[in-house]
Motif scaffolding. Structure first.
Motif, short mmCIF file in Angstrom:
data_model
loop_
_atom_site.label_atom_id
_atom_site.label_comp_id
_atom_site.label_asym_id
_atom_site.label_seq_id
_atom_site.Cartn_x
_atom_site.Cartn_y
_atom_site.Cartn_z
N PRO A 208 0.82 -1.22 0.00
CA PRO A 208 0.00 0.00 0.00
C PRO A 208 0.85 1.27 0.00
N ARG A 209 1.86 1.33 0.87
CA ARG A 209 2.66 2.56 0.90
C ARG A 209 3.46 2.73 -0.38
N GLY A 210 3.86 1.62 -0.99
CA GLY A 210 4.58 1.70 -2.26
C GLY A 210 3.69 2.23 -3.37
N ARG A 211 2.45 1.76 -3.41
CA ARG A 211 1.53 2.23 -4.44
C ARG A 211 1.18 3.70 -4.23
N ILE A 212 1.00 4.10 -2.97
CA ILE A 212 0.73 5.52 -2.70
C ILE A 212 1.93 6.37 -3.10
N ALA A 213 3.15 5.87 -2.84
CA ALA A 213 4.35 6.60 -3.24
C ALA A 213 4.41 6.76 -4.76
N LEU A 214 3.99 5.73 -5.49
CA LEU A 214 3.96 5.82 -6.95
C LEU A 214 2.94 6.85 -7.41
N MET A 215 1.75 6.83 -6.80
CA MET A 215 0.72 7.82 -7.16
C MET A 215 1.22 9.23 -6.92
N LYS A 216 1.82 9.44 -5.76
CA LYS A 216 2.32 10.78 -5.42
C LYS A 216 3.44 11.20 -6.36
N ALA A 217 4.31 10.26 -6.72
CA ALA A 217 5.40 10.58 -7.62
C ALA A 217 4.90 10.98 -9.00
N VAL A 218 3.79 10.35 -9.44
CA VAL A 218 3.19 10.73 -10.72
C VAL A 218 2.64 12.15 -10.63
N VAL A 219 1.93 12.44 -9.53
CA VAL A 219 1.37 13.79 -9.35
C VAL A 219 2.50 14.82 -9.30
N ASP A 220 3.57 14.50 -8.60
CA ASP A 220 4.69 15.45 -8.45
C ASP A 220 5.52 15.57 -9.71
N GLY A 221 5.32 14.69 -10.67
CA GLY A 221 6.10 14.73 -11.90
C GLY A 221 7.45 14.06 -11.78
N ASP A 222 7.68 13.31 -10.70
CA ASP A 222 8.96 12.64 -10.51
C ASP A 222 9.09 11.40 -11.40
N ILE A 223 7.97 10.77 -11.71
CA ILE A 223 7.98 9.61 -12.61
C ILE A 223 6.80 9.75 -13.58
N GLU A 224 6.86 8.99 -14.67
CA GLU A 224 5.73 8.96 -15.60
C GLU A 224 4.84 7.77 -15.24
N PRO A 225 3.53 7.89 -15.53
CA PRO A 225 2.60 6.78 -15.28
C PRO A 225 2.74 5.70 -16.35
N ASP A 226 3.80 4.92 -16.23
CA ASP A 226 4.10 3.94 -17.27
C ASP A 226 3.46 2.59 -16.95
N ASP A 227 3.87 1.57 -17.70
CA ASP A 227 3.29 0.24 -17.53
C ASP A 227 3.61 -0.35 -16.15
N ASP A 228 4.74 -0.01 -15.58
CA ASP A 228 5.09 -0.52 -14.26
C ASP A 228 4.15 0.04 -13.19
N VAL A 229 3.79 1.31 -13.32
CA VAL A 229 2.84 1.91 -12.38
C VAL A 229 1.48 1.24 -12.53
N LYS A 230 1.03 1.08 -13.77
CA LYS A 230 -0.25 0.42 -14.01
C LYS A 230 -0.23 -1.00 -13.46
N ARG A 231 0.89 -1.71 -13.66
CA ARG A 231 0.98 -3.09 -13.18
C ARG A 231 0.88 -3.16 -11.67
N SER A 232 1.52 -2.23 -10.99
CA SER A 232 1.45 -2.20 -9.53
C SER A 232 0.02 -2.01 -9.05
#
Length: 447
Positions: free
Chosen positions: A50-74
């Protein structure tokens, strides 16, 4: 694969629509980790926590990462069981974040023509239309009774299916005829002096494939002192839509249900499916941004109660209940426990049955791996989770596994079949077991 243009659209909508304050509520403390089945079964991969997925969501919002296939897979790998919510010291509404993130991704990702067609058939053509659900179930009943099922098994044609789907075909309940499916009540009187008026949410799968369990639920309510109304204009709860990135359709179904139930004058709106009940319970959140529906959604959600909760409230556990001697254990419905906070009531009812030795299962509240259609679309992880669950069942030495959700029930039946235990263990919905116990004490002597 998510294209560059799709990633840009998804990122923009994450920034516009995700609840950033809720994302910030996560303190990364890790209290959620031991409660997350996918984190454990993936070998403690933070991306599947859960905390990893929230970190990914926040990173997408912050522009630190792109919402790629790895994010979708998670996000796709998440069961949505929401076991992380009760243990979170900050009270993060993880389930709401997950639904919003999935909705943004699926509404901005061009799926294959085949996938799009399947989703359209299921989410737009089938589940919102009770008549079509009954027709589909009626065809399944014809398959079971006509000899086609027996022929399919004898010819070995079922072997072309993946193992878990072929096994699932064996554990599907015997469904009623189409005539029986269409002949449903809209009002039932109490069979004892009336205590309450209840409106019954009959559901789509529950009032077709699991119609006998719905009938048992209504009988229990009658025996407990409830007049029952069953609005015929009610619709699918929308849970599968909300969990699968079809939030707008979920809202439309919610509005149909609110209209169907709001003038019944009922004290409760009763459910017997943990997953449906949790989504109905969340209509206030689903419609909170719609001024015309927010208050109506809140009023509707406040009346949602699971059948076990109402039975305890009305003293059903004080009535004579008995079964032949047997060991019984209970598998929690994730959403019933984690969202509706109904945990003790099913156990209290099972303890009230004479002849039952109740044995609590280790990790009874850990997801069984069903999770809507998760056991179909993520079968490998689902079966890993189920294998663990069946080991916990074995330690109880139970002959009966009770649960409170149709998906959980089929998943436990699937586990029993996979383990070769169908001759020694049964899985039942708790209302079917309670009706059995109620009627057992009223059998004529010597019958």
């Amino acid at each position: 694969m998510i294209t560059k243009q799709e990633r840009q659209r998804i990122q923009t909508e994450f920034q516009e629509k995700m609840d950033y304050d809720e994302l910030l509520n996560c303190m990364r403390c890790g209290f959620c980790l031991p409660s997350c089945p996918t984190y454990i079964e993936s070998g403690y991969d933070e991306a599947h926590s859960p905390r990893g997925r929230i970190a990914l969501m926040k990173a997408v919002v912050d522009g630190d990462i792109e919402p790629d296939d790895d994010v979708k897979r998670s996000l796709d790998m998440c069961l949505g069981c929401r076991a992380c919510e009760p243990v979170c010291p900050s009270g993060v509404n993880y389930g709401h974040l997950l639904e919003q993130a999935r909705d943004i991704i699926y509404q901005n990702h061009d799926l294959s023509a085949t996938t799009k067609a399947i989703r359209n058939i299921a989410f737009k053509g089938l589940f919102p239309n009770q008549g079509r659900m009954r027709t589909m179930t009626g065809l399944l009943g014809f398959y079971q009774r006509s000899g086609l099922q027996k022929a399919a098994r004898l010819t070995g044609i079922m072997k072309i299916l993946p193992d878990n789907l072929a096994t699932m075909e064996k554990v599907l309940p015997e469904v009623p005829s189409l005539k029986q499916l269409k002949n449903r009540p809209d009002h039932l009187p109490s069979l004892v002096p009336q205590k309450k008026k209840a409106a019954f949410f009959s559901g789509c799968l529950m009032d077709s494939m699991f119609m006998s369990t719905n009938d048992a639920t209504m009988k229990l309510l009658q025996y407990a002192g409830c007049e029952i109304v069953i609005p015929d204009s009610q619709a699918c709860c929308g849970a599968l839509h909300g969990h699968s990135g079809e939030k707008q359709q979920a809202k439309e179904l919610a509005k149909r249900n609110i209209i169907a139930f709001e003038d019944t004058g009922a004290d409760y709106i009763i459910t017997n499916a943990g997953g449906c009940g949790a989504f109905l319970h969340d209509y206030d959140h689903l419609l909170k941004d719609d001024p015309a529906w927010a208050e109506r959604g809140k009023d509707f959600a406040a009346k949602i109660k699971d059948i076990s909760s109402v039975l305890v409230e009305l003293g059903f556990d004080e009535l004579p209940l008995q079964l032949p001697d047997q060991v019984v254990t209970y598998q929690d419905s994730c959403h019933l426990k984690n969202v509706q906070k109904t945990f003790l009531e099913p156990r209290q009812l099972l303890h009230a049955i004479d002849g039952v030795q109740y044995v609590e299962m280790n990790d009874a509240d850990r997801c069984c791996g069903s999770a809507g259609i998760y056991n179909i679309v993520e079968s490998e992880m689902s079966m890993q989770i189920l294998d663990y669950k069946m080991k916990q069942v074995e330690t109880t030495q139970a002959k009966t596994i009770a649960t409170a959700n149709p998906g959980c029930l089929l998943q436990m039946k699937l586990g029993i079949e996979r383990e070769g235990l169908s001759d020694t263990i049964r899985a039942v919905h708790i209302v079917d077991l309670l009706l059995e116990a109620y009627e057992y004490t009223r059998q004529p002597v010597g019958s």
